[in-house]
Write an enzyme that holds these catalytic residues in place. Sequence first.
Site, short mmCIF file in Angstrom:
data_model
loop_
_atom_site.label_atom_id
_atom_site.label_comp_id
_atom_site.label_asym_id
_atom_site.label_seq_id
_atom_site.Cartn_x
_atom_site.Cartn_y
_atom_site.Cartn_z
N GLU A 220 0.79 -1.30 0.02
CA GLU A 220 0.01 0.09 -0.13
C GLU A 220 0.96 1.33 0.06
O GLU A 220 2.01 1.51 0.55
CB GLU A 220 -0.93 0.00 1.13
CG GLU A 220 -1.64 1.40 1.39
CD GLU A 220 -2.69 1.12 2.64
OE1 GLU A 220 -2.10 0.81 3.50
OE2 GLU A 220 -3.87 1.91 2.58
N LYS B 238 -9.77 2.05 -2.73
CA LYS B 238 -10.04 1.53 -1.35
C LYS B 238 -11.14 1.72 -1.15
O LYS B 238 -11.69 3.13 -1.04
CB LYS B 238 -8.98 1.95 -0.54
CG LYS B 238 -9.04 1.52 1.06
CD LYS B 238 -7.92 2.16 1.79
CE LYS B 238 -7.81 1.67 3.17
NZ LYS B 238 -6.49 2.29 3.82
N CYS C 280 -5.73 -2.75 2.64
CA CYS C 280 -5.30 -2.65 3.90
C CYS C 280 -6.90 -2.86 4.82
O CYS C 280 -7.25 -3.73 4.97
CB CYS C 280 -4.66 -1.32 4.25
SG CYS C 280 -3.66 -1.41 5.84
O1 LIG Z 1 -7.10 -1.62 10.08
C1 LIG Z 1 -6.03 -1.45 10.58
O2 LIG Z 1 -5.71 -1.76 11.74
C2 LIG Z 1 -5.05 -0.70 9.86
C3 LIG Z 1 -5.59 -0.21 8.35
C4 LIG Z 1 -4.62 0.70 7.65
O3 LIG Z 1 -3.49 0.87 8.09
C5 LIG Z 1 -5.00 1.17 6.46
O4 LIG Z 1 -6.12 1.13 5.97
O5 LIG Z 1 -4.23 1.82 5.73
#
Ligand SMILES: O=C(O)CCC(=O)C(=O)O
Length: 306
Positions: free
Chosen positions: A73, A143, A184
């Site tokens: 990411e 996303k 993510c």
């Molecule tokens: O869900 C999480 O704990 C981290 C998610 C995250 O860092 C993101 O979505 O960029």
Amino acid sequence: MDKYKDCACELGESCIDVAHPRYLKKPILYPKGMKIALVQMSVGADKAANISEAVKLIHQAKELGAQLVALPECFNSPYGTKYFPQYAEEVPSGETCRALSRAAAEAGVCVVGGSVPERCGSKLYNTCTVWDDAGKLLAQHRKMHLFDIDIPNQITFKESEVLSGGNQLTTFEYLGIRVGVGICYDLRFPEMAHIMAQKGCSLLVYPGAFNMTTGPRHWELLARARATDQQLWVALVSPARDPEAEYVAWAHSTLVDPWGQVVAKLDDKPGTLVADIDVKTVEQVRSQIPIRSQRRTDIYDIVSKQ
Ligand SMILES: O=C(O)CCC(=O)C(=O)O
């Protein structure tokens, strides 16, 4: 395989589900699996350096035999809402996309391009682009679930301050294998993984950058949960950890098999995880533990409407 034993394809034993070449003008061969590379690269403030590091590592992964190479990411920008407007570019005309397309074609691999801040009109998205081995854009995932959390004294993050969420699920097919993409925080949503599995995915790839609070608690757990629930391969790809960064990534890029077992995992350092995935294990788990045909949607549907 007996009925295909005179099949002249070079994949030999690893051919499955093929229509016999004799009956086709162009033989379509579906290999049972592929070698994937999860590139856990260092990401810094220099956008051009991040892009050229990614390109170098795509070529290196190809040397290691990879057929599909996945990046983390936000691999071209530091992770933080204040950076997104400055690093954002249009898809697919931006410099990062052009570099990924060229690298995919030159290396002859499929590239799951982690994510980049994407500018589209007045909106910004956190977007993953996927390139086939000819450099053609195969898929684009924005996303869907924005990372807005508040754990007092530990981590507060609000992607929605600058980003918009995508409205589409994304799957693509490469070498006869259907692959789903999430970014993510998308990993936390089982419904999304469930739909991608229903659409035929054998592998879900999540470029991600969990942090030092939620990473140790949930990163591996969520990957194993999604793999176990949906009975497919799950690959998580993080940037390497930089303890000096404003946002410190948990790293630990991980591959989980359809049994829910971790088959390979990196530590927090830069590195590339190369491993084989196959469709056979997906089919084996799904036939031996047939939860897909045992779901009581007749009851769930009624109860959830009450
Ligand atoms: O869900 C999480 O704990 C981290 C998610 C995250 O860092 C993101 O979505 O960029």
